[in-house]
Design a protein around this motif. Structure first.
Motif, PDB file in Angstrom:
ATOM      1  N   ARG A   1       0.860  -1.177   0.000  1.00  0.00           N
ATOM      2  CA  ARG A   1       0.000   0.000   0.000  1.00  0.00           C
ATOM      3  C   ARG A   1       0.897   1.228   0.000  1.00  0.00           C
ATOM      4  O   ARG A   1       1.891   1.288   0.710  1.00  0.00           O
ATOM      5  N   ALA A   2       0.544   2.201  -0.817  1.00  0.00           N
ATOM      6  CA  ALA A   2       1.364   3.405  -0.959  1.00  0.00           C
ATOM      7  C   ALA A   2       0.845   4.523  -0.061  1.00  0.00           C
ATOM      8  O   ALA A   2      -0.327   4.538   0.302  1.00  0.00           O
TER       9      ALA A   2
ATOM     10  N   ASN B   1       1.822   9.128  -2.983  1.00  0.00           N
ATOM     11  CA  ASN B   1       2.335   8.111  -3.906  1.00  0.00           C
ATOM     12  C   ASN B   1       3.114   8.686  -5.087  1.00  0.00           C
ATOM     13  O   ASN B   1       2.765   8.475  -6.247  1.00  0.00           O
TER      14      ASN B   1
ATOM     15  N   ASP C   1       5.838   7.638  -6.157  1.00  0.00           N
ATOM     16  CA  ASP C   1       6.484   6.548  -6.892  1.00  0.00           C
ATOM     17  C   ASP C   1       5.595   5.977  -7.991  1.00  0.00           C
ATOM     18  O   ASP C   1       6.087   5.543  -9.031  1.00  0.00           O
ATOM     19  N   ASN C   2       4.297   5.923  -7.778  1.00  0.00           N
ATOM     20  CA  ASN C   2       3.376   5.304  -8.734  1.00  0.00           C
ATOM     21  C   ASN C   2       2.064   6.096  -8.757  1.00  0.00           C
ATOM     22  O   ASN C   2       1.021   5.617  -8.302  1.00  0.00           O
TER      23      ASN C   2
ATOM     24  N   ASP D   1      -3.119   3.294  -5.640  1.00  0.00           N
ATOM     25  CA  ASP D   1      -2.980   3.251  -4.181  1.00  0.00           C
ATOM     26  C   ASP D   1      -1.943   2.220  -3.746  1.00  0.00           C
ATOM     27  O   ASP D   1      -1.881   1.832  -2.596  1.00  0.00           O
ATOM     28  N   TRP D   2      -1.110   1.774  -4.673  1.00  0.00           N
ATOM     29  CA  TRP D   2      -0.084   0.766  -4.401  1.00  0.00           C
ATOM     30  C   TRP D   2       1.202   1.150  -5.112  1.00  0.00           C
ATOM     31  O   TRP D   2       1.223   1.997  -5.987  1.00  0.00           O
ATOM     32  N   ARG D   3       2.270   0.497  -4.682  1.00  0.00           N
ATOM     33  CA  ARG D   3       3.562   0.626  -5.357  1.00  0.00           C
ATOM     34  C   ARG D   3       4.312  -0.684  -5.159  1.00  0.00           C
ATOM     35  O   ARG D   3       3.948  -1.509  -4.316  1.00  0.00           O
TER      36      ARG D   3
END
Length: 148
Positions: A85-86, A90, A92-93, A97-99
């Motif tokens: 989970r980011a 975020n 980075d991505n 909602d994730w990375r």
């Protein structure tokens, strides 16, 4: 071209079973002479038309991504890493909602069908994905390497 230095086993944990895929990690150090130790690598996932980004912190993996972007053939090309989970921003991505955990990221020769899919499929996946499941989109190409 960097020398291949280790074989690793990449695991995707799904429901009640484990699926393994063999991969190859690249050596640290950059053949290009640019030793910046962090890059944001952008991938295009062609079936969905979506892009996703991975912060890469290993100079050898950054160099490998640049080789793929330049059209290198015969080297590991499947992006693989554990999702998490980011934070809300975020960086980075963006847009998700994730990375991918930077320390888990590498390029592999093969992957499991259970970790393939569109980036939006990760967003819509169950909560138990985070910190346990590898993401390995089979049809994703490096389209940009932004060294920091």
């Amino acid at each position: 071209m960097p020398k291949l230095v280790k074989n690793s086993v990449l695991l995707s944990v799904t429901a009640a079973f484990v699926v393994g895929a063999s991969g190859v990690a690249v050596a640290a150090g950059s053949a290009s002479g640019d030793d910046r130790s962090e890059a944001l690598v952008t991938f295009a996932h062609y079936p969905s038309g979506e892009e996703f980004r991975v912060k890469v912190t290993d100079a050898g993996v950054i160099d490998h991504a640049e080789q793929l972007m330049a059209g290198a053939k015969g080297i590991s090309a499947l992006p693989v890493g554990i999702i998490e989970r980011a934070p809300t921003d975020n960086a980075d991505n963006p847009g998700y909602d994730w990375r991918v955990k930077s320390e888990s990221f590498e390029f592999a020769d093969a992957g499991s069908l259970t970790c393939d899919g569109a980036p939006s499929g990760v967003t819509n996946g169950p909560m138990w994905y985070y910190d346990t499941v590898s993401y390995c989109p089979w049809i994703a190409d490096v389209v940009k390497v932004d060294k920091r």
